[in-house]
Design a protein around this motif. Structure first.
Motif, mmCIF file in Angstrom:
data_model
loop_
_atom_site.group_PDB
_atom_site.id
_atom_site.type_symbol
_atom_site.label_atom_id
_atom_site.label_comp_id
_atom_site.label_asym_id
_atom_site.label_seq_id
_atom_site.Cartn_x
_atom_site.Cartn_y
_atom_site.Cartn_z
ATOM 1 N N ALA A 1 0.828 -1.209 0.000
ATOM 2 C CA ALA A 1 0.000 0.000 0.000
ATOM 3 C C ALA A 1 0.860 1.255 0.000
ATOM 4 C CB ALA A 1 -0.937 -0.015 1.209
ATOM 5 N N VAL A 2 1.925 1.276 0.791
ATOM 6 C CA VAL A 2 2.816 2.447 0.836
ATOM 7 C C VAL A 2 3.562 2.584 -0.494
ATOM 8 C CG1 VAL A 2 4.835 3.489 1.960
ATOM 9 C CG2 VAL A 2 3.024 2.462 3.343
ATOM 10 N N ASP A 3 4.057 1.470 -1.038
ATOM 11 C CA ASP A 3 4.723 1.524 -2.348
ATOM 12 C C ASP A 3 3.808 2.147 -3.394
ATOM 13 O OD1 ASP A 3 7.261 0.520 -1.745
ATOM 14 O OD2 ASP A 3 6.724 -1.553 -2.244
ATOM 15 N N ARG A 4 2.568 1.706 -3.429
ATOM 16 C CA ARG A 4 1.602 2.224 -4.417
ATOM 17 C C ARG A 4 1.282 3.692 -4.167
ATOM 18 N NH1 ARG A 4 -2.448 -2.957 -4.514
ATOM 19 N NH2 ARG A 4 -1.123 -4.272 -5.833
ATOM 20 N N ALA A 5 1.102 4.056 -2.895
ATOM 21 C CA ALA A 5 0.734 5.435 -2.559
ATOM 22 C C ALA A 5 1.845 6.423 -2.890
ATOM 23 C CB ALA A 5 0.366 5.527 -1.081
ATOM 24 N N LEU A 6 3.100 5.967 -2.805
ATOM 25 C CA LEU A 6 4.227 6.883 -3.006
ATOM 26 C C LEU A 6 4.925 6.722 -4.354
ATOM 27 C CD1 LEU A 6 5.806 6.823 0.559
ATOM 28 C CD2 LEU A 6 4.155 8.446 -0.404
ATOM 29 N N ALA A 7 4.418 5.834 -5.196
ATOM 30 C CA ALA A 7 5.048 5.598 -6.502
ATOM 31 C C ALA A 7 5.141 6.890 -7.318
ATOM 32 C CB ALA A 7 4.290 4.524 -7.275
ATOM 33 N N HIS A 8 4.105 7.719 -7.253
ATOM 34 C CA HIS A 8 4.123 8.968 -8.026
ATOM 35 C C HIS A 8 5.207 9.933 -7.535
ATOM 36 C CE1 HIS A 8 1.746 10.279 -4.558
ATOM 37 N NE2 HIS A 8 2.001 11.523 -4.925
ATOM 38 N N ARG A 9 5.711 9.718 -6.338
ATOM 39 C CA ARG A 9 6.798 10.542 -5.798
ATOM 40 C C ARG A 9 8.154 9.915 -6.068
ATOM 41 N NH1 ARG A 9 5.050 14.633 -3.236
ATOM 42 N NH2 ARG A 9 2.948 14.664 -2.411
ATOM 43 N N GLY A 10 8.151 8.726 -6.649
ATOM 44 C CA GLY A 10 9.406 8.042 -6.938
ATOM 45 C C GLY A 10 10.047 7.450 -5.694
ATOM 46 N N LEU A 11 9.255 7.201 -4.640
ATOM 47 C CA LEU A 11 9.768 6.643 -3.391
ATOM 48 C C LEU A 11 9.236 5.233 -3.175
ATOM 49 C CD1 LEU A 11 9.289 9.630 -0.890
ATOM 50 C CD2 LEU A 11 11.438 8.828 -1.902
ATOM 51 N N THR A 12 10.110 4.354 -2.720
ATOM 52 C CA THR A 12 9.692 3.027 -2.300
ATOM 53 C C THR A 12 9.380 3.076 -0.808
ATOM 54 O OG1 THR A 12 11.911 2.305 -1.680
ATOM 55 C CG2 THR A 12 11.241 1.957 -3.998
ATOM 56 N N HIS A 13 8.782 2.012 -0.313
ATOM 57 C CA HIS A 13 8.489 1.938 1.114
ATOM 58 C C HIS A 13 9.771 2.050 1.947
ATOM 59 C CE1 HIS A 13 7.385 -0.112 4.943
ATOM 60 N NE2 HIS A 13 6.385 0.723 4.841
ATOM 61 N N ALA A 14 10.818 1.336 1.545
ATOM 62 C CA ALA A 14 12.085 1.378 2.287
ATOM 63 C C ALA A 14 12.687 2.784 2.278
ATOM 64 C CB ALA A 14 13.069 0.370 1.719
ATOM 65 N N GLN A 15 12.655 3.455 1.134
ATOM 66 C CA GLN A 15 13.170 4.827 1.067
ATOM 67 C C GLN A 15 12.348 5.747 1.967
ATOM 68 O OE1 GLN A 15 12.791 5.155 -3.174
ATOM 69 N NE2 GLN A 15 15.024 5.077 -3.471
ATOM 70 N N TYR A 16 11.029 5.547 1.946
ATOM 71 C CA TYR A 16 10.155 6.340 2.810
ATOM 72 C C TYR A 16 10.515 6.127 4.281
ATOM 73 C CZ TYR A 16 6.202 7.724 5.600
ATOM 74 O OH TYR A 16 5.438 8.293 6.580
ATOM 75 N N VAL A 17 10.687 4.881 4.681
ATOM 76 C CA VAL A 17 11.018 4.578 6.076
ATOM 77 C C VAL A 17 12.309 5.283 6.469
ATOM 78 C CG1 VAL A 17 11.757 2.717 7.633
ATOM 79 C CG2 VAL A 17 9.734 2.416 6.200
ATOM 80 N N MET A 18 13.298 5.231 5.606
ATOM 81 C CA MET A 18 14.585 5.897 5.898
ATOM 82 C C MET A 18 14.400 7.407 6.041
ATOM 83 S SD MET A 18 17.604 4.037 5.708
ATOM 84 C CE MET A 18 18.742 5.104 4.847
ATOM 85 N N LEU A 19 13.765 8.028 5.055
ATOM 86 C CA LEU A 19 13.630 9.484 5.050
ATOM 87 C C LEU A 19 12.707 9.974 6.163
ATOM 88 C CD1 LEU A 19 13.409 10.082 1.198
ATOM 89 C CD2 LEU A 19 15.373 10.576 2.689
ATOM 90 N N ALA A 20 11.583 9.290 6.379
ATOM 91 C CA ALA A 20 10.642 9.710 7.416
ATOM 92 C C ALA A 20 11.257 9.525 8.806
ATOM 93 C CB ALA A 20 9.331 8.934 7.295
#
Length: 145
Positions: free
Chosen positions: A20-39
């Motif tokens: 769900a996170v991968d799909r929600a953030l795909a338009h931003r070019g972020l994967t779930h793992a990248q999101y976890v790191m940055l957030a």
């Protein structure tokens, strides 16, 4: 059909969330793992910390080698900066760049909205059932294997 085990349900829920996170953030070019790191880095910086790669790995639950690889990639993309620690040159410190902050702030809001949808059956993010669920999950995560 046999009843699902707790381990199977935890696995399914974690996979559902990651997808769900991968799909929600795909338009931003972020994967779930990248999101976890940055957030996570965003939150730690708001607390006044400049974490090492090891500290971020411990915070996120990601493997240290994977964090190192992701940090190099996010550094190359201009979203975070890796610098050597002044005291221990083996230690790499991580900081968001302005570009990283611009990328992660709206992503955090999107993931929060997604979390509201996921937790709606438990009464939402602030519901009593959710608080109990969080306590149970925390207890399980804090229990050594």
């Amino acid at each position: 059909m046999s009843e699902a085990t707790p381990g199977h349900l935890v696995w399914r829920l974690s996979m559902k969330w990651r997808v769900a996170v991968d799909r929600a953030l795909a338009h931003r070019g972020l994967t779930h793992a990248q999101y976890v790191m940055l957030a996570s880095l965003y939150g730690l910086e708001r607390d006044g910390r400049v974490p090492s790669q090891r500290e971020l790995a411990d915070h996120t639950g990601l493997e240290a080698l994977y964090v190192s690889k992701l940090a190099r990639s996010l550094d190359a993309d201009g979203l975070m900066q890796r610098t050597r620690d002044a005291v221990d040159t083996r230690t790499m410190r991580l900081e968001l760049t302005a570009k990283g902050r611009e990328a992660i702030e709206p992503a955090i809001a999107e993931v929060a909205a997604l979390l509201d949808k996921l937790l709606a059956p438990l009464g939402g993010r602030r519901g009593a059932r959710t608080k109990g669920f969080v306590r149970d999950l925390t207890e399980l995560l804090d229990t050594p294997l």
